[in-house]
Motif scaffolding. Structure first.
Motif, short mmCIF file in Angstrom:
data_model
loop_
_atom_site.label_atom_id
_atom_site.label_comp_id
_atom_site.label_asym_id
_atom_site.label_seq_id
_atom_site.Cartn_x
_atom_site.Cartn_y
_atom_site.Cartn_z
N SER A 14 -65.04 -26.77 32.48
CA SER A 14 -65.40 -27.95 33.41
C SER A 14 -64.65 -29.21 33.77
O SER A 14 -64.46 -29.70 32.77
CB SER A 14 -66.87 -28.23 33.18
OG SER A 14 -67.40 -28.73 34.30
N ASP A 15 -64.08 -29.09 34.78
CA ASP A 15 -63.35 -30.22 35.40
C ASP A 15 -61.95 -30.66 34.56
O ASP A 15 -61.38 -31.51 34.73
CB ASP A 15 -64.12 -31.62 35.48
CG ASP A 15 -64.98 -31.60 36.76
OD1 ASP A 15 -64.65 -30.81 37.68
OD2 ASP A 15 -66.15 -32.12 36.48
N GLY A 34 -59.12 -17.02 37.08
CA GLY A 34 -60.23 -16.93 36.14
C GLY A 34 -60.47 -18.33 35.58
O GLY A 34 -61.61 -18.62 35.36
N MET A 35 -59.53 -19.22 35.31
CA MET A 35 -59.60 -20.45 34.99
C MET A 35 -60.48 -21.50 35.79
O MET A 35 -61.38 -22.23 35.50
CB MET A 35 -58.11 -21.17 34.67
CG MET A 35 -57.67 -20.49 33.49
SD MET A 35 -56.01 -21.35 33.01
CE MET A 35 -56.72 -22.35 31.64
N ALA A 36 -60.29 -21.02 37.27
CA ALA A 36 -60.94 -21.88 38.35
C ALA A 36 -62.31 -21.28 38.20
O ALA A 36 -63.36 -22.37 38.46
CB ALA A 36 -60.38 -21.74 39.73
N GLU A 37 -62.55 -20.06 38.11
CA GLU A 37 -64.01 -19.76 37.67
C GLU A 37 -64.71 -20.48 36.60
O GLU A 37 -65.90 -20.46 36.77
CB GLU A 37 -64.10 -18.03 37.69
CG GLU A 37 -63.69 -17.23 38.71
CD GLU A 37 -63.28 -15.80 38.56
OE1 GLU A 37 -63.62 -15.42 37.31
OE2 GLU A 37 -62.72 -15.27 39.35
N HIS A 41 -59.66 -27.35 37.24
CA HIS A 41 -58.79 -27.48 38.51
C HIS A 41 -57.38 -26.92 38.34
O HIS A 41 -56.99 -27.26 36.99
CB HIS A 41 -58.75 -28.82 39.28
CG HIS A 41 -60.31 -29.44 39.47
ND1 HIS A 41 -60.95 -28.99 40.60
CD2 HIS A 41 -60.95 -30.23 38.51
CE1 HIS A 41 -62.19 -29.74 40.22
NE2 HIS A 41 -62.17 -30.50 39.13
N LEU A 42 -56.55 -26.69 39.35
CA LEU A 42 -55.22 -26.01 38.87
C LEU A 42 -54.03 -26.57 39.54
O LEU A 42 -54.14 -27.18 40.58
CB LEU A 42 -55.27 -24.49 39.27
CG LEU A 42 -55.82 -23.32 38.39
CD1 LEU A 42 -55.06 -23.26 37.07
CD2 LEU A 42 -57.30 -23.70 38.03
N ARG A 64 -62.81 -25.44 43.62
CA ARG A 64 -61.68 -26.57 42.58
C ARG A 64 -60.49 -27.03 43.28
O ARG A 64 -60.07 -26.34 44.51
CB ARG A 64 -61.24 -25.43 41.48
CG ARG A 64 -62.26 -24.67 40.80
CD ARG A 64 -63.23 -25.47 40.15
NE ARG A 64 -64.37 -24.59 39.83
CZ ARG A 64 -65.72 -24.79 39.60
NH1 ARG A 64 -66.10 -25.93 40.02
NH2 ARG A 64 -66.57 -23.84 39.21
N ARG A 65 -59.94 -28.03 43.01
CA ARG A 65 -58.69 -28.29 43.47
C ARG A 65 -57.31 -27.81 42.85
O ARG A 65 -57.55 -27.16 41.90
CB ARG A 65 -58.59 -29.92 42.87
CG ARG A 65 -59.72 -30.96 43.79
CD ARG A 65 -59.53 -32.13 43.15
NE ARG A 65 -58.29 -32.91 43.30
CZ ARG A 65 -58.09 -34.17 42.73
NH1 ARG A 65 -58.84 -34.51 41.73
NH2 ARG A 65 -56.86 -34.67 42.95
#
Ligand SMILES: NC(=O)c1ccc[n+]([C@@H]2O[C@H](COP(=O)([O-])OP(=O)(O)OC[C@H]3O[C@@H](n4cnc5c(N)ncnc54)[C@H](O)[C@@H]3O)[C@@H](O)[C@H]2O)c1
Length: 259
Positions: A14-15, A34-37, A41-42, A64-65
């Motif tokens: 989260s964040d 997957g990390m955004a899910e 933020h990427l 996500r950003r």
């Protein structure tokens, strides 16, 4: 009382601000999504701008950003530009996934100097200098997680892959050194070691029927992987659930190395 009270194990990102190299396609793209899910933020890093933009769009569609940085990370000056762009956009970095890599299949008797340098340049040198440059920020923050993309081939040899196997052995060994050096600074360094996963990197080799059958024979779970199969291991090593894990290479190999 011995131990701590039990709560829900936290697999959330989260964040978190997560940098993924080689995010344009294959494993890197699946990992970024997957990390955004999982809430991150990427920063999507790689060479192919259009493909990176597509990954970033997928991240944004999850709310996500996403920042795109086109860079050849075999050059340390480009890595410095990447760190600067990341800090300018987000002000910190929580997770670095050193995923970018290549393979050039050649018999050991035929390996050229150019091929050796190219494989080492991205698989090992870029992994080290991305870790060093982002590691300086994480050490200063006293917080961070680095996940290196190693391979089962850090642990086993396979024909026509002397440079590749050496580079991945180096990645898993580097993972241990950085884990030891940065443990007291709140930075965890781990690696993931996949078996054959269907991506552009392996497409040609897996189209060879004899090779494909040889690969399947070595994987007890009886199939090659898909990019999505690797995501859970990376999210775990990036999340608070793995806070007491460092210096480890987590195999995602269908059992190849167990056999
Ligand atoms: N596919 C597999 O079977 C498999 C198995 C084990 C480990 N791996 C590792 O997983 C990682 C990703 O592999 P993949 O199968 O998705 O490959 P891929 O060829 O589909 O993607 C590689 C990514 O790395 C990027 N990249 C390469 N050189 C770069 C450079 N100089 N600067 C910036 N970006 C660069 C490419 O642009 C691309 O986005 C690699 O490190 C690979 O060694 C793959």
């Amino acid at each position: 009382m011995v131990g701590q009270p039990m709560g829900m194990v936290d697999f959330s990102l989260s964040d978190s601000i997560a940098v993924v190299t080689g995010a344009s396609r294959g494993l890197g793209k699946a990992i970024a999504q997957g990390m955004a899910e999982a809430g991150a933020h990427l920063v999507c890093v790689g060479r192919a701008l259009d493909e990176l933009e597509a990954t970033a769009e997928a991240v944004r569609s999850l709310g996500r950003r996403a920042l795109v940085v086109q860079a050849d990370i075999t050059r340390v000056s480009e890595i410095d530009r990447l760190v600067e762009a990341t800090l300018k956009e987000f002000g910190r970095v929580d997770v670095l996934v050193n995923n970018a890599g290549i393979n050039i299949s050649q018999n050991a008797l035929e390996v050229t100097e150019e091929a050796w340098d190219a494989v080492m340049g991205i698989n090992l040198k870029a992994t080290f200098f991305c870790s060093q440059r982002f590691g300086r920020v994480m050490v200063e923050q006293k917080k961070g997680k680095i996940v290196n993309m190693s391979s089962q081939m850090a642990l086993v040899g396979l024909y026509n892959r002397s440079a590749y196997c050496s580079s991945k052995g180096g990645v898993s060994q580097l993972t241990k050194v950085l884990a030891v050096e940065w443990a007291s600074h709140g930075v965890n360094v781990n690696a993931v070691g996949p078996t054959f996963i269907e991506t552009d990197m392996t497409l040609k080799a897996l189209q060879d029927k004899a090779f494909y059958e040889d690969v399947l024979r070595r994987i007890p779970l009886g199939k090659v992987g898909q990019p999505r199969d690797v995501v859970g291991a990376v999210v775990y090593l990036a999340s608070p659930a793995s806070d007491f894990v460092t210096g480890h290479t987590l195999l995602v190999d269908g059992g190849w190395v167990a056999w």
